[in-house]
Design an enzyme around this catalytic site. Structure first.
Site, PDB file in Angstrom:
ATOM      1  N   HIS A  78      -6.882 -93.204 -26.794  1.00 13.51           N
ATOM      2  CA  HIS A  78      -5.933 -94.236 -26.220  1.00 13.51           C
ATOM      3  C   HIS A  78      -6.374 -94.829 -25.004  1.00 13.51           C
ATOM      4  O   HIS A  78      -6.477 -93.973 -24.007  1.00 13.51           O
ATOM      5  CB  HIS A  78      -4.558 -93.559 -26.263  1.00 13.51           C
ATOM      6  CG  HIS A  78      -3.779 -93.444 -27.306  1.00 13.51           C
ATOM      7  ND1 HIS A  78      -2.348 -93.250 -27.512  1.00 13.51           N
ATOM      8  CD2 HIS A  78      -4.085 -93.829 -28.731  1.00 13.51           C
ATOM      9  CE1 HIS A  78      -1.979 -93.443 -28.650  1.00 13.51           C
ATOM     10  NE2 HIS A  78      -3.005 -93.651 -29.652  1.00 13.51           N
ATOM     11  N   TYR A 206       6.854 -94.537 -23.414  1.00 12.52           N
ATOM     12  CA  TYR A 206       7.768 -93.764 -22.462  1.00 12.52           C
ATOM     13  C   TYR A 206       9.166 -94.534 -22.088  1.00 12.52           C
ATOM     14  O   TYR A 206       8.538 -95.789 -21.502  1.00 12.52           O
ATOM     15  CB  TYR A 206       7.025 -93.353 -21.119  1.00 12.52           C
ATOM     16  CG  TYR A 206       6.084 -92.194 -21.503  1.00 12.52           C
ATOM     17  CD1 TYR A 206       4.566 -92.378 -21.639  1.00 12.52           C
ATOM     18  CD2 TYR A 206       6.391 -90.851 -21.399  1.00 12.52           C
ATOM     19  CE1 TYR A 206       3.595 -91.559 -21.956  1.00 12.52           C
ATOM     20  CE2 TYR A 206       5.412 -89.847 -21.567  1.00 12.52           C
ATOM     21  CZ  TYR A 206       3.943 -90.368 -21.945  1.00 12.52           C
ATOM     22  OH  TYR A 206       3.087 -89.174 -22.149  1.00 12.52           O
ATOM     23  N   PRO A 298       7.255 -81.466 -20.118  1.00  8.36           N
ATOM     24  CA  PRO A 298       6.409 -82.088 -20.984  1.00  8.36           C
ATOM     25  C   PRO A 298       6.098 -83.663 -20.813  1.00  8.36           C
ATOM     26  O   PRO A 298       5.199 -84.220 -21.378  1.00  8.36           O
ATOM     27  CB  PRO A 298       6.922 -81.897 -22.337  1.00  8.36           C
ATOM     28  CG  PRO A 298       8.474 -81.951 -22.270  1.00  8.36           C
ATOM     29  CD  PRO A 298       8.377 -81.231 -20.888  1.00  8.36           C
ATOM     30  N   LYS A 302       1.121 -82.435 -19.569  1.00  6.12           N
ATOM     31  CA  LYS A 302       0.237 -81.529 -18.594  1.00  6.12           C
ATOM     32  C   LYS A 302       0.195 -80.052 -19.152  1.00  6.12           C
ATOM     33  O   LYS A 302      -0.697 -79.423 -18.453  1.00  6.12           O
ATOM     34  CB  LYS A 302       0.537 -81.722 -17.363  1.00  6.12           C
ATOM     35  CG  LYS A 302       0.397 -83.222 -16.500  1.00  6.12           C
ATOM     36  CD  LYS A 302      -0.999 -83.406 -16.779  1.00  6.12           C
ATOM     37  CE  LYS A 302      -1.262 -85.048 -16.379  1.00  6.12           C
ATOM     38  NZ  LYS A 302      -2.613 -85.642 -17.068  1.00  6.12           N
ATOM     39  N   TYR A 390      -2.711 -89.397 -15.265  1.00 10.22           N
ATOM     40  CA  TYR A 390      -2.524 -89.382 -16.619  1.00 10.22           C
ATOM     41  C   TYR A 390      -3.703 -88.734 -17.427  1.00 10.22           C
ATOM     42  O   TYR A 390      -3.764 -87.959 -18.144  1.00 10.22           O
ATOM     43  CB  TYR A 390      -1.744 -90.509 -17.254  1.00 10.22           C
ATOM     44  CG  TYR A 390      -1.136 -90.232 -18.668  1.00 10.22           C
ATOM     45  CD1 TYR A 390      -2.099 -90.317 -19.509  1.00 10.22           C
ATOM     46  CD2 TYR A 390       0.026 -90.061 -18.587  1.00 10.22           C
ATOM     47  CE1 TYR A 390      -1.476 -90.066 -20.830  1.00 10.22           C
ATOM     48  CE2 TYR A 390       0.892 -89.731 -19.914  1.00 10.22           C
ATOM     49  CZ  TYR A 390       0.028 -89.898 -20.981  1.00 10.22           C
ATOM     50  OH  TYR A 390       0.605 -89.719 -22.300  1.00 10.22           O
TER      51      TYR A 390
HETATM   52  C1  PHB Z   1       3.855 -85.361 -27.783  1.00 10.80           C
HETATM   53  O1  PHB Z   1       3.052 -86.016 -28.799  1.00 10.80           O
HETATM   54  O2  PHB Z   1       4.430 -84.239 -28.611  1.00 10.80           O
HETATM   55  C2  PHB Z   1       3.685 -85.607 -26.605  1.00 10.80           C
HETATM   56  C3  PHB Z   1       3.102 -86.656 -25.919  1.00 10.80           C
HETATM   57  C4  PHB Z   1       3.273 -86.802 -24.802  1.00 10.80           C
HETATM   58  C5  PHB Z   1       4.035 -86.440 -23.826  1.00 10.80           C
HETATM   59  C6  PHB Z   1       4.938 -85.317 -24.330  1.00 10.80           C
HETATM   60  C7  PHB Z   1       4.777 -85.024 -25.724  1.00 10.80           C
HETATM   61  O3  PHB Z   1       4.229 -86.589 -22.526  1.00 10.80           O
END
Ligand code: PHB
Ligand code: APR
Length: 395
Positions: A78, A206, A298, A302, A390
């Site tokens: 990505h 997000y 989450p 990280k 990130y």
């Molecule tokens: C996930 O794919 O479970 C996931 C991806 C990004 C995040 C948190 C969880 O920031």
């Protein structure tokens, strides 16, 4: 009194999750012997559903460990991520801003690859180890003992890596008066589902919405992972699949919601969110890695990636000790690891505060969130700061 069987290794690793397995495999590549002591069965460990975004540093460690083939074959690169607020949505282009990308590849798959590599190399992994006890960590002859099917076993070693997660024994082995803990509990949880459906978008979304945070993530072209913010007192039984999908659609821009393909959940659970750090991350010959030492919300993905940076520092410290007889890396491990841990804590805390709704938020607080999102949308320097964190700050 049943005789205790005695084993010997250079590094005893308590915990067979991603931290412990990655460290064990890296040490193996350098000819350093280790034994992994894991409380659960391998299937139980591999049954855990966790995040799936790998920083460049972890990708490089998997390559160095000789475990990257399937990740490169099945993982998804990505180059950016999408951020939405209300009906607005913009993209942060990691590749353009930092020259780096992230790898979307489930933590379960990382752990599976590491287990396979350890087994192929004849690595020693003790599963279903009960009553693990660490002794003599502050001496030059530490030991780890445990019981398997009632028979007590002891391992003498040079060093112990405490990779046994938040609920393990390692952190608590460091005397209370020598440890300082820092914690923040967030006033919400994440309700997550896994569904065998195509992701709503080829990149992650997000979403900040007045109804609460949402995240659209993925594992592969036909396995999606979605989350919605929920109250700390909520219960997964309160949420039918239909109720989940309806709420998710209300939290993401309608052009995305209209194309969302729903389906039955194959996993559904609620996770609480907290930030936690223990200092120091070492005591004598005991070194903490990963969730044993720190927890992040989450939001910034990280958790695994900060465990990986701990492993990086400890791996190189042990290489210096066994290869050059130098204790410099070991003596500065906690200081170095914590510098990066706190930067990951900060990013995860910042991103969580930016994207979630808070019960005590005033109208002004909400305006501040929107102003910060508008600034992030319109300012390259702001996007670069986010992107650098990130994709992963340098080790
Ligand atoms: C996930 O794919 O479970 C996931 C991806 C990004 C995040 C948190 C969880 O920031
Ligand atoms: N003795 C032996 N093993 C133990 C003990 C113990 N007393 N207590 C816990 N364990 C094992 C757990 O069963 C688990 O398999 O230690 C392992 C710790 O693994 P994780 O909790 O996954 O922690 P870590 O390897 O540091 O990985 C961090 O995992 O939980 C996620 O969000 C976290 O992504 C992050 C990553």
């Amino acid at each position: 009194m049943r005789r205790i069987n005695q084993l010997r290794t250079q590094v005893a690793i308590v915990g067979g999750g991603p931290s412990g397995l990655l460290l064990s495999q890296l040490l193996h590549v350098q000819g350093i012997d280790s034994i992994v002591i894991e409380r659960k069965t391998k299937d139980y460990v591999l049954g855990r559903i966790r995040a799936g975004v790998l920083e460049r540093g972890l990708v490089a460690l998997m390559e160095e460990a000789g475990c990257a083939d399937r990740m490169h074959a099945e993982g998804i690169i990505h180059d950016g991520t999408l951020i939405s607020f209300g009906q607005e949505m913009f993209r942060v282009d990691f590749a353009d801003l930092t020259g780096h990308s992230v790898m979307v590849y489930g933590q379960t798959e990382v752990t599976r690859d590491l287990y396979a590599a350890r087994e192929a190399a004849g690595g020693r992994i003790v599963c279903e180890a009960e009553d693990v006890v660490i002794e003599g960590a502050d001496t030059d002859a530490p030991t780890v003992s445990y019981a398997v099917q009632g028979a007590r076993q002891a391992i003498t070693c040079d060093f112990i890596a405490g990779c046994d997660g938040f609920h393990g024994v390692s952190r608590k082995t460091i005397p209370d008066h020598l440890r300082q803990e820092f914690e923040k509990v967030y006033p919400y949880g994440w309700l997550g589902i896994l569904s065998e459906t195509p992701p709503v978008n080829h990149e992650l979304i997000y979403a900040n919405s007045e109804r609460g945070f949402a995240l659209c993530s993925q594992r592969n072209a036909n396995l999606s992972r979605y989350y919605i913010q929920c109250s700390m007192s909520d219960h997964v039984d309160n949420w039918s699949d239909e109720a989940f999908w309806d709420e998710l659609k209300k939290r993401i821009p309608s052009d995305q919601a209209d194309t969302l393909i729903t389906g039955p959940s194959i996993e559904k659970s609620i996770a609480p969110l907290r930030s936690f750090v223990t200092e120091p991350m070492q005591w004598g010959r005991l070194f903490l890695c990963g969730d044993a030492a720190h927890i992040v919300p989450p939001t910034g993905a990280k958790g695994l990636n900060t465990a990986a940076s701990d492993v990086h520092y400890l791996y190189h410290a042990l290489r210096m000790f066994y290869g050059e007889g130098s204790e410099n890396g070991l003596n500065t491990y906690s200081q170095k690891a914590l510098l990066r841990v706190w930067k990951a804590e900060r990013f995860s805390w910042w991103f969580s505060n930016l994207m979630h709704s808070y019960p005590d938020h005033t109208a002004f607080d909400h305006k501040m969130q929107i102003a910060e999102l508008e600034f992030l949308r319109s300012n390259r320097a702001a996007q670069m700061a986010m992107a650098e964190n990130y994709v992963g700050l340098p080790y």
